[in-house]
Design an enzyme around this catalytic site. Structure first.
Site, PDB file in Angstrom:
ATOM      1  N   HIS A 235       0.797  -1.218   0.000  1.00 53.16           N
ATOM      2  CA  HIS A 235       0.000   0.000   0.000  1.00 53.16           C
ATOM      3  C   HIS A 235       0.834   1.274   0.000  1.00 53.16           C
ATOM      4  CE1 HIS A 235      -3.490  -2.533   0.235  1.00 53.16           C
ATOM      5  NE2 HIS A 235      -2.972  -3.142   1.286  1.00 53.16           N
ATOM      6  N   ASN A 289      -9.398  11.321  -1.558  1.00 56.21           N
ATOM      7  CA  ASN A 289      -8.369  11.964  -0.747  1.00 56.21           C
ATOM      8  C   ASN A 289      -8.585  13.471  -0.771  1.00 56.21           C
ATOM      9  OD1 ASN A 289      -7.092   9.453  -0.282  1.00 56.21           O
ATOM     10  ND2 ASN A 289      -6.155   9.602  -2.296  1.00 56.21           N
ATOM     11  N   ARG A 291      -6.725  15.932   0.155  1.00 57.30           N
ATOM     12  CA  ARG A 291      -5.452  16.621   0.387  1.00 57.30           C
ATOM     13  C   ARG A 291      -4.658  16.728  -0.910  1.00 57.30           C
ATOM     14  NH1 ARG A 291      -4.616  11.134   1.644  1.00 57.30           N
ATOM     15  NH2 ARG A 291      -3.116  10.278   0.149  1.00 57.30           N
TER      16      ARG A 291
HETATM   17  C1  MV4 Z   1     -10.194  -3.162  -3.253  1.00 54.34           C
HETATM   18  C2  MV4 Z   1      -9.484  -4.145  -3.965  1.00 54.34           C
HETATM   19  C3  MV4 Z   1     -10.211  -5.088  -4.672  1.00 54.34           C
HETATM   20  N1  MV4 Z   1     -11.558  -5.064  -4.672  1.00 54.34           N
HETATM   21  N2  MV4 Z   1     -11.544  -3.171  -3.299  1.00 54.34           N
HETATM   22  C4  MV4 Z   1      -6.459  -1.281  -0.962  1.00 54.34           C
HETATM   23  C5  MV4 Z   1      -6.384  -0.062  -0.114  1.00 54.34           C
HETATM   24  C6  MV4 Z   1      -7.668   0.621  -0.222  1.00 54.34           C
HETATM   25  N3  MV4 Z   1      -7.439   1.988  -0.538  1.00 54.34           N
HETATM   26  C7  MV4 Z   1      -8.434  -0.077  -1.279  1.00 54.34           C
HETATM   27  N4  MV4 Z   1      -7.691  -1.247  -1.640  1.00 54.34           N
HETATM   28  C8  MV4 Z   1      -8.215  -2.206  -2.445  1.00 54.34           C
HETATM   29  N5  MV4 Z   1      -9.577  -2.231  -2.538  1.00 54.34           N
HETATM   30  C9  MV4 Z   1     -12.189  -4.098  -3.978  1.00 54.34           C
HETATM   31  N6  MV4 Z   1     -13.532  -4.095  -3.982  1.00 54.34           N
HETATM   32  C10 MV4 Z   1      -8.075  -4.132  -3.903  1.00 54.34           C
HETATM   33  C11 MV4 Z   1      -7.438  -3.149  -3.142  1.00 54.34           C
HETATM   34  C12 MV4 Z   1      -5.989  -3.181  -3.174  1.00 54.34           C
HETATM   35  C13 MV4 Z   1      -5.255  -2.143  -3.766  1.00 54.34           C
HETATM   36  C14 MV4 Z   1      -5.857  -1.021  -4.290  1.00 54.34           C
HETATM   37  C15 MV4 Z   1      -5.116  -0.009  -4.863  1.00 54.34           C
HETATM   38  C16 MV4 Z   1      -3.742  -0.136  -4.952  1.00 54.34           C
HETATM   39  C17 MV4 Z   1      -3.110  -1.232  -4.441  1.00 54.34           C
HETATM   40  C18 MV4 Z   1      -3.843  -2.246  -3.842  1.00 54.34           C
HETATM   41  C19 MV4 Z   1      -3.202  -3.381  -3.342  1.00 54.34           C
HETATM   42  C20 MV4 Z   1      -3.936  -4.368  -2.756  1.00 54.34           C
HETATM   43  C21 MV4 Z   1      -5.324  -4.274  -2.674  1.00 54.34           C
END
Ligand code: MV4
Length: 447
Positions: A235, A289, A291
């Protein structure tokens, strides 16, 4: 316009904000911890106030000390940068209660987007596409089970108070829901002091694409296109690019105008970023976000707009003075985040900077507060520089990035520069063929 602005941050972003203010003829006040007495932002600002010991909790998060510094120096506005107090609605409202201007959105909008369920409901009501999921918070494990059956596995449990991926668990089928529920609740509870969860359909191979918005106090809203931030590790974004290799101009204009209309509907002000997951040609809102973001420079490079300057002008009540048709997109930009970390183990490596040489030349920008002899304190985030490169095409941008990375010298500590060298040689990256999981596989590959 303001005469004096206090910068409630440190490092490269404090410097970035100082530069915009200086160009606008605005005097700056730096605040700093005792660990940052020799920091670049302190040296360059017109005035500096020490606000506490090294621990962020007692300095950069110390609201009374920051408000006192603003009062005694006669600053009229506070720019919070990113991290620290930038998305703290209580801080934004205290700034206003002290008769100062918070350079950012209203406390109400910060609060709305801080709670992920409120944010999703607002986004949906304003016409943004959202991931199919539960109506608000889940009541119990049984409620989670019912929702999962209705949504269809795999599902993802997310923390209402979340962000940064904490308190997030996938359940691939019914046998995994109980364990996911227990783990997500306990993680959310200890990370945020709020164990509330909601559920979404789990998207397996999405890209992370975000839209930059600017909105003035007179009802004008524009978008500055998208950034592809799919290349992340745990992340933490590693490299970002604009525009996204996955979109064409028709898709860009479509999601851009949907985002702009949504921001008009909710009455959003100042700069903001709407985060989407993008899979199989469809966008799904996940978070907003409220910001300035670390990766804002790539948007500046393709639009020619100074986003910090725009934030200050908007906060001072000035109209944007342009419309969507006036925003022109030109070329391609990539940002590499350079961290003081081992490039393979990611173990932090603070220390004293030896030889420092930043690359330059056409289309090359380095946002960093480093200098030879500077001691990187161990108390804060490990990002020490951002290398931002612009080219007329993605290919020109990649060639230039390769050249610029080769010139960058930071001695005295481990940095992630070698990771970037390796990354930009990778065919999948060169082809723009990656999703949010690609980088994790890449860094764990031993070749
Ligand atoms: C998700 C997803 C898959 N499906 N939502 C990770 C942090 C948060 N901001 C949202 N995230 C995710 N939400 C659904 N419905 C996968 C992620 C996620 C991810 C998102 C953006 C960038 C990197 C990531 C790494 C792992 C999981």
């Amino acid at each position: 316009m303001f005469d004096k602005v206090l910068i409630a941050n440190r490092g490269e972003i404090a410097l970035r904000i100082h530069r915009a203010c200086r160009e606008m003829g605005i005097r700056t006040v730096a605040v700093h911890s005792t660990a940052d007495e020799d920091a670049m932002h302190v040296r360059l600002a017109d005035e500096a106030v020490c606000i506490g010991p090294p621990q962020a909790r007692q300095s950069y998060l110390n609201i009374p000390a920051i408000l006192s510094a603003a009062t005694i120096t006669g600053a009229e506005a506070i720019h919070p940068g990113y991290g620290f107090l930038s998305e703290n609605a209580d801080f934004a409202s205290m700034v206003e209660e002290h008769g100062l201007t918070f350079i950012g959105p209203s406390p109400e909008h910060i609060r709305m987007m801080g709670d992920k369920i409120t944010a999703k409901n607002a986004a949906k009501a304003a016409g943004l596409p959202v991931v199919p999921g539960s109506e608000g918070a889940l009541e119990s494990l049984e409620d989670a089970r019912r929702n999962a059956e209705e949504i269809g596995y795999p599902v993802l449990l997310k923390a209402t108070a979340g962000g940064g991926g904490k308190g997030m668990k996938v359940a691939r089928d019914a046998s995994e829901i109980e364990e996911a529920w227990r783990l997500a609740r306990s993680e959310a509870g200890s990370a945020f002091g709020n164990a509330d969860l909601y559920m979404e359909k789990y998207l397996g191979k999405p890209r992370h694409i975000e839209i930059q918005i600017l909105a003035d106090n007179h009802g004008e809203v524009v978008h500055l296109g998208e950034r592809d931030c799919s290349l992340q590790r745990r992340h933490q974004k590693v490299l970002e690019e604009a525009p996204s290799p996955a979109l064409n101009s028709v898709m860009r204009e479509s999601i851009g105008s949907i985002a702009t209309a949504a921001m008009k509907k909710i009455g959003y002000r100042n700069a903001g970023t709407i985060e989407f997951l993008y899979e199989d040609g469809k966008f799904y809102f996940i978070e907003m976000n409220t910001r300035l973001q670390v990766e804002h420079p790539i948007t500046e490079m393709i639009t020619g707009l100074d986003i910090v300057r725009e934030q200050v002008r908007i906060a001072a009540g000035a109209p944007l003075g342009y419309t969507q048709e006036d925003v022109r997109f030109s070329g391609h930009a990539i940002e590499c985040r350079v961290n003081a970390e081992h490039p393979e183990t990611f173990v932090p490596s603070p220390g004293k900077v030896g030889i420092y040489h930043a690359p330059g030349g056409l289309g090359v920008r380095v946002d960093s507060a480093l200098y030879t002899g500077y001691r990187v304190p161990p108390n804060y985030d490990s990002m020490i520089a951002k290398l931002i490169v612009h080219g007329t095409s993605r290919n020109e941008c990649l060639m230039r990035l390769r050249r610029a990375l080769g010139e960058f010298v930071v001695e005295g500590m481990n940095t992630t520069l070698p990771l970037h060298q390796r990354l930009i040689a990778e065919p999948d990256f060169v082809n723009g063929d990656y999703d949010i999981h690609w980088l994790e596989h890449f860094v764990h590959r031993q070749d």
